[in-house]
Scaffold this motif. Sequence first.
Motif, PDB file in Angstrom:
ATOM      1  N   ILE A  39      61.670 -14.166  77.354  1.00 34.80           N
ATOM      2  CA  ILE A  39      61.897 -14.818  78.641  1.00 34.80           C
ATOM      3  C   ILE A  39      63.174 -14.253  79.257  1.00 34.80           C
ATOM      4  CG2 ILE A  39      62.302 -17.032  79.773  1.00 34.80           C
ATOM      5  CD1 ILE A  39      60.774 -18.317  77.414  1.00 34.80           C
ATOM      6  N   PRO A  40      63.054 -13.641  80.432  1.00 33.70           N
ATOM      7  CA  PRO A  40      64.253 -13.058  81.056  1.00 33.70           C
ATOM      8  C   PRO A  40      65.194 -14.137  81.580  1.00 33.70           C
ATOM      9  CG  PRO A  40      62.343 -12.808  82.486  1.00 33.70           C
ATOM     10  CD  PRO A  40      61.833 -13.363  81.200  1.00 33.70           C
ATOM     11  N   ASP A  41      66.461 -13.863  81.523  1.00 32.76           N
ATOM     12  CA  ASP A  41      67.450 -14.810  82.037  1.00 32.76           C
ATOM     13  C   ASP A  41      67.226 -15.128  83.511  1.00 32.76           C
ATOM     14  OD1 ASP A  41      68.559 -14.705  79.546  1.00 32.76           O
ATOM     15  OD2 ASP A  41      70.313 -13.496  80.110  1.00 32.76           O
ATOM     16  N   SER A  42      66.595 -14.198  84.232  1.00 33.67           N
ATOM     17  CA  SER A  42      66.406 -14.394  85.673  1.00 33.67           C
ATOM     18  C   SER A  42      65.496 -15.567  85.997  1.00 33.67           C
ATOM     19  CB  SER A  42      65.842 -13.116  86.310  1.00 33.67           C
ATOM     20  OG  SER A  42      64.591 -12.778  85.714  1.00 33.67           O
ATOM     21  N   ILE A  43      64.673 -16.012  85.030  1.00 30.24           N
ATOM     22  CA  ILE A  43      63.824 -17.163  85.341  1.00 30.24           C
ATOM     23  C   ILE A  43      64.285 -18.432  84.623  1.00 30.24           C
ATOM     24  CG2 ILE A  43      61.800 -15.732  85.826  1.00 30.24           C
ATOM     25  CD1 ILE A  43      60.623 -16.750  83.195  1.00 30.24           C
ATOM     26  N   LEU A  44      65.425 -18.359  83.901  1.00 29.08           N
ATOM     27  CA  LEU A  44      65.995 -19.588  83.352  1.00 29.08           C
ATOM     28  C   LEU A  44      66.412 -20.494  84.510  1.00 29.08           C
ATOM     29  CD1 LEU A  44      68.197 -18.247  80.429  1.00 29.08           C
ATOM     30  CD2 LEU A  44      65.847 -19.098  80.338  1.00 29.08           C
ATOM     31  N   GLY A  45      66.064 -21.739  84.430  1.00 29.89           N
ATOM     32  CA  GLY A  45      66.383 -22.670  85.510  1.00 29.89           C
ATOM     33  C   GLY A  45      65.397 -22.646  86.658  1.00 29.89           C
ATOM     34  N   ARG A  46      64.432 -21.708  86.627  1.00 27.95           N
ATOM     35  CA  ARG A  46      63.404 -21.663  87.687  1.00 27.95           C
ATOM     36  C   ARG A  46      62.298 -22.658  87.378  1.00 27.95           C
ATOM     37  NH1 ARG A  46      62.698 -16.782  90.479  1.00 27.95           N
ATOM     38  NH2 ARG A  46      60.902 -17.839  91.466  1.00 27.95           N
ATOM     39  N   ASP A  47      61.676 -23.180  88.420  1.00 30.26           N
ATOM     40  CA  ASP A  47      60.589 -24.138  88.252  1.00 30.26           C
ATOM     41  C   ASP A  47      59.275 -23.402  88.015  1.00 30.26           C
ATOM     42  OD1 ASP A  47      62.470 -26.044  88.765  1.00 30.26           O
ATOM     43  OD2 ASP A  47      61.820 -26.464  90.810  1.00 30.26           O
ATOM     44  N   ILE A  48      58.558 -23.835  86.990  1.00 34.97           N
ATOM     45  CA  ILE A  48      57.301 -23.201  86.588  1.00 34.97           C
ATOM     46  C   ILE A  48      56.240 -24.286  86.472  1.00 34.97           C
ATOM     47  CG2 ILE A  48      56.119 -21.910  84.767  1.00 34.97           C
ATOM     48  CD1 ILE A  48      58.878 -20.677  84.082  1.00 34.97           C
ATOM     49  N   LEU A  49      55.129 -24.111  87.150  1.00 37.58           N
ATOM     50  CA  LEU A  49      54.027 -25.065  87.087  1.00 37.58           C
ATOM     51  C   LEU A  49      53.134 -24.706  85.909  1.00 37.58           C
ATOM     52  CD1 LEU A  49      53.304 -27.444  89.019  1.00 37.58           C
ATOM     53  CD2 LEU A  49      51.531 -25.972  89.972  1.00 37.58           C
ATOM     54  N   VAL A  50      52.773 -25.694  85.111  1.00 39.90           N
ATOM     55  CA  VAL A  50      51.891 -25.477  83.966  1.00 39.90           C
ATOM     56  C   VAL A  50      50.605 -26.262  84.211  1.00 39.90           C
ATOM     57  CG1 VAL A  50      51.602 -25.552  81.477  1.00 39.90           C
ATOM     58  CG2 VAL A  50      53.895 -25.270  82.464  1.00 39.90           C
ATOM     59  N   SER A  51      49.532 -25.520  84.447  1.00 40.09           N
ATOM     60  CA  SER A  51      48.228 -26.131  84.680  1.00 40.09           C
ATOM     61  C   SER A  51      47.367 -25.907  83.445  1.00 40.09           C
ATOM     62  CB  SER A  51      47.561 -25.508  85.914  1.00 40.09           C
ATOM     63  OG  SER A  51      46.224 -25.954  86.047  1.00 40.09           O
ATOM     64  N   VAL A 219      37.923 -28.210  71.306  1.00 41.45           N
ATOM     65  CA  VAL A 219      37.935 -27.812  72.710  1.00 41.45           C
ATOM     66  C   VAL A 219      38.705 -26.509  72.841  1.00 41.45           C
ATOM     67  CG1 VAL A 219      37.802 -30.180  73.577  1.00 41.45           C
ATOM     68  CG2 VAL A 219      40.047 -29.127  73.235  1.00 41.45           C
ATOM     69  N   GLU A 220      38.419 -25.770  73.911  1.00 46.74           N
ATOM     70  CA  GLU A 220      39.183 -24.562  74.221  1.00 46.74           C
ATOM     71  C   GLU A 220      39.930 -24.809  75.515  1.00 46.74           C
ATOM     72  OE1 GLU A 220      37.672 -20.401  73.447  1.00 46.74           O
ATOM     73  OE2 GLU A 220      37.717 -20.374  75.646  1.00 46.74           O
ATOM     74  N   LEU A 221      41.243 -24.623  75.488  1.00 50.49           N
ATOM     75  CA  LEU A 221      42.093 -24.903  76.641  1.00 50.49           C
ATOM     76  C   LEU A 221      42.725 -23.619  77.161  1.00 50.49           C
ATOM     77  CD1 LEU A 221      44.021 -28.084  75.395  1.00 50.49           C
ATOM     78  CD2 LEU A 221      41.956 -27.998  76.796  1.00 50.49           C
ATOM     79  N   ASN A 222      42.990 -23.612  78.463  1.00 48.06           N
ATOM     80  CA  ASN A 222      43.727 -22.504  79.067  1.00 48.06           C
ATOM     81  C   ASN A 222      44.954 -23.073  79.764  1.00 48.06           C
ATOM     82  OD1 ASN A 222      43.290 -19.413  79.933  1.00 48.06           O
ATOM     83  ND2 ASN A 222      44.340 -20.521  81.577  1.00 48.06           N
ATOM     84  N   ASN A 223      46.139 -22.601  79.361  1.00 51.03           N
ATOM     85  CA  ASN A 223      47.394 -22.983  80.009  1.00 51.03           C
ATOM     86  C   ASN A 223      47.829 -21.877  80.949  1.00 51.03           C
ATOM     87  OD1 ASN A 223      48.102 -23.756  76.718  1.00 51.03           O
ATOM     88  ND2 ASN A 223      47.771 -25.393  78.199  1.00 51.03           N
ATOM     89  N   SER A 224      48.020 -22.214  82.207  1.00 51.46           N
ATOM     90  CA  SER A 224      48.532 -21.260  83.192  1.00 51.46           C
ATOM     91  C   SER A 224      49.988 -21.604  83.495  1.00 51.46           C
ATOM     92  CB  SER A 224      47.712 -21.327  84.482  1.00 51.46           C
ATOM     93  OG  SER A 224      46.388 -20.896  84.271  1.00 51.46           O
ATOM     94  N   PHE A 225      50.900 -20.695  83.154  1.00 50.42           N
ATOM     95  CA  PHE A 225      52.308 -20.833  83.527  1.00 50.42           C
ATOM     96  C   PHE A 225      52.493 -20.064  84.832  1.00 50.42           C
ATOM     97  CE2 PHE A 225      52.258 -21.808  79.112  1.00 50.42           C
ATOM     98  CZ  PHE A 225      53.348 -22.625  78.858  1.00 50.42           C
ATOM     99  N   TYR A 226      52.816 -20.772  85.907  1.00 49.21           N
ATOM    100  CA  TYR A 226      52.832 -20.182  87.244  1.00 49.21           C
ATOM    101  C   TYR A 226      54.232 -20.342  87.820  1.00 49.21           C
ATOM    102  CZ  TYR A 226      50.925 -19.092  91.916  1.00 49.21           C
ATOM    103  OH  TYR A 226      50.634 -18.515  93.126  1.00 49.21           O
ATOM    104  N   LEU A 227      54.909 -19.218  88.076  1.00 48.73           N
ATOM    105  CA  LEU A 227      56.272 -19.260  88.603  1.00 48.73           C
ATOM    106  C   LEU A 227      56.265 -19.731  90.052  1.00 48.73           C
ATOM    107  CD1 LEU A 227      59.286 -18.600  88.051  1.00 48.73           C
ATOM    108  CD2 LEU A 227      58.813 -16.310  89.002  1.00 48.73           C
ATOM    109  N   LEU A 228      56.937 -20.840  90.314  1.00 50.79           N
ATOM    110  CA  LEU A 228      57.007 -21.356  91.675  1.00 50.79           C
ATOM    111  C   LEU A 228      57.996 -20.527  92.500  1.00 50.79           C
ATOM    112  CD1 LEU A 228      57.013 -25.208  90.986  1.00 50.79           C
ATOM    113  CD2 LEU A 228      55.113 -23.773  91.739  1.00 50.79           C
ATOM    114  N   PRO A 229      57.803 -20.485  93.812  1.00 52.16           N
ATOM    115  CA  PRO A 229      58.699 -19.681  94.651  1.00 52.16           C
ATOM    116  C   PRO A 229      60.158 -20.078  94.455  1.00 52.16           C
ATOM    117  CG  PRO A 229      56.801 -20.456  95.909  1.00 52.16           C
ATOM    118  CD  PRO A 229      56.749 -21.154  94.597  1.00 52.16           C
ATOM    119  N   LYS A 230      61.013 -19.080  94.488  1.00 52.43           N
ATOM    120  CA  LYS A 230      62.435 -19.358  94.322  1.00 52.43           C
ATOM    121  C   LYS A 230      62.952 -20.229  95.459  1.00 52.43           C
ATOM    122  CE  LYS A 230      66.555 -16.903  92.743  1.00 52.43           C
ATOM    123  NZ  LYS A 230      67.113 -15.580  92.386  1.00 52.43           N
ATOM    124  N   ILE A 231      62.486 -19.922  96.659  1.00 52.67           N
ATOM    125  CA  ILE A 231      62.826 -20.746  97.819  1.00 52.67           C
ATOM    126  C   ILE A 231      61.557 -21.471  98.234  1.00 52.67           C
ATOM    127  CG2 ILE A 231      63.641 -20.755 100.196  1.00 52.67           C
ATOM    128  CD1 ILE A 231      65.140 -18.157  99.586  1.00 52.67           C
TER     129      ILE A 231
END
Length: 814
Positions: A39-51, A219-231
Amino acid sequence: MIPAQTQPKPYKEVITDKAISHTGLFTVHRVEEKWYFEIPDSILGRDILVSTRYSKTAAGGNYGGEQVNLQTIRWDKGPAHTLFMRILTIVNVAADSSQPIAQAVTNSNMNPIAAAFDVKAYGKSADSTSGTTVIEVTDFFKGDNQPVSLTPAIKRRFNLAAIDAPRSYIESIHTFPINTEVRTVKTYTSAPTPATPVMGGRAPAGSLAAADAAGVVTVELNNSFYLLPKIPMRRRLFDPRVGYFASQYTTYGDDQQRVEETEFIHHWRLEPKDEDIEKWKRGELVEPRKQIVYYIDPATPKKWRPYLIAGINDWQAAFEKAGFKNAIVGKEWPEHDSTMSLEDARFSVIRYFASDIENAYGPNVADPRSGEILESHIGWYHNVMKLVHDWYMIQTAAVDPRARKMKYDDALMGDLIRFVSSHEVGHTLGLRHNMGSSSKTPVEKLRDKTWVEANGHTASIMDYARFNYVAQPEDNITPKGLYPRIGDYDKWAIVWGYKGIPDTRNEEEDKKILNQWIIDSLKSNPRLWFGGEGQNFDPRAQTEDLSDNAMKAGEYGIKNLKRILPNLPEWSKEEADRYDNLSEMYQQLVGQYNRYMGHVLKNIGGVQETFKSVEQPGDVYEATPKAMQKEAIDFLNKNLYATPTWLLNKDILNKFSNPGLEEAVTMVQANNLKSLLSAGRLFRLYVCTGRYGSSAYSVDDLLADAKKGVWSELGPAAPIDIYRRKLQKEYVADLIALITPEPPAALPPGLPPGLLIIFTGDIRNTDIPSAARAQLVELRTEITGAIAREGDKASRNHLQDVLERIKQALNPKQ
């Protein structure tokens, strides 16, 4: 002192030469049987949606593609070489992060730590501009960790217990520039729940068939980690006069004198390309920077795909009104493109489910900070075709010969699929149901061929208006005047939600402009009214209804039902069918008749709700006009409480039913009557009389008018048929319940106490028991006189029985 085994190792000792690595949002490494995220430091503290969605599921436990969890997370560095995964609970925010109050908000919103990972190694990003943190995620994804698993509610629903680790594993992990996709197989222990088996031989209610067969559910699950816009996208503030889904949170600011609730709509980010901004400002049509694309699940039968795509593309005209061409498009899924996954959060898909459920649904996944819609997976159940078939036959077979059979031609079924597709896509664009839209169409316009074919029978595809059941055979209206379509309201709602507002500084300035749009638009075209989702007491906002007058529309609808009923044996005939089709369609017809009665009933005790800003004249709340309520009870007396013998066609009933199905009709009568005389409805009449005086339809008015219809045999002492005898007993029982009312039932925790009075009515100390007692006294006198004149034995016995019930109720100690 930190134990030695928790100390990070050199990068090459963790991510060895055996690693299979892929770069993306998280760089993913597989080293033999272990999985690592870098995980790059650039996305630490960024909001990420997990579906989290099902990829595959056990029989009876929902369907592949359905969403089962949605969280917003954030990676933060912890002490002693740990990395935290926090769950964001966005409830309160500061209007301006630079204000002193922002610190108080932060102190009151500590986000929970959902998981802590030991740092295995530190590294450098691919461009060497920032550091990276390597963590092992094998056990995290194999386990039952809430951010990436089924919710507790789903596990309770299907009686799923502990996860079985040896039978749970990571299937695959793929990573892309703004998202990472994790597919896992999870096996839960599960004991069958003792219960009565449900129809169709499925597992007992509360458990799944797999639990009965194997004691576990996989069951088989799919987790999507989706980076939310910075702004985050600029929010568009919600207004109840336009039907959009919305999110909200409490906003604090230094300049406030009270806390503010900020509510904002869900909509896609549509922006012009840089080179087109000036054209866009001038109002010229431009293509958006990013098109809205919906793909069709390759599991969809090929012959229906063009109709689903057409339903998507029908929205292009609405977006053109908002200033964007080619803003939305439906496409076939590229089946041989290995870089794409149906569960990938970057792609919106109409998922096709092999299911007997008669439905479809259109969700949207939005950025919780701004309301920006990020993706949607529309659920399309195979058996929705049965639903639209039955609607179309019962509502239009009197005027459209194509509807007079059990299996429709592909062209007709395709048209019906197209309309459902448009409706569900509308939801994924942010639009809620507009159940009031059809009330802006005058009833006679539904029979005007030229008008209805040009304008449609409702102004919104988001209405539950289905098909034009008012049209009569002599009107010669073509399918264009029978089908729903994207209408005036839908196009305007897209304009309101998506049209750009150049040169404003913030959402508050936008709000003032949007308010004026509403005022001007509704003034010039009342058909743009948003009538809500039918959850209030406004008779204009109802499901499955048409026109501005339910009574007149119901009369026309009944005329058509009377034409359809005698033809059902022929129209439902299929080779070797043992009248199952006839039974099914007869019950559909009775259901349609029941809807007409319900549409009329809502006028009685109705309260019209028309949201307005202070710049608009008139009241927000008004009682339904007295004349219309009077018209409603007259309709019920004529078409429901007078025995509808035309529905009790023995030549049809004898084909598929033992004596007893007649109860379906008497239940319509009894349920409608109980609702008519319910405490909640009478309470609304009572309070409206207090507010509006003699101009309101009163409790006494209703009881007098209802008695004329239900007890019309008392004057001439005419014979009372078997159905009317039952209805009259129901009527007396309902009145007796009113003279000794029970305290209202408690509402679920957390709901405002005022709802108790509005919905159930605390009538104990009102005039309502007095009015009910007075009517029972009147009935006692009239029935006593009628008994002496009644020559029919069954009717006389009935009257004597009812008289005794009334006496006991009025004088219980005697």
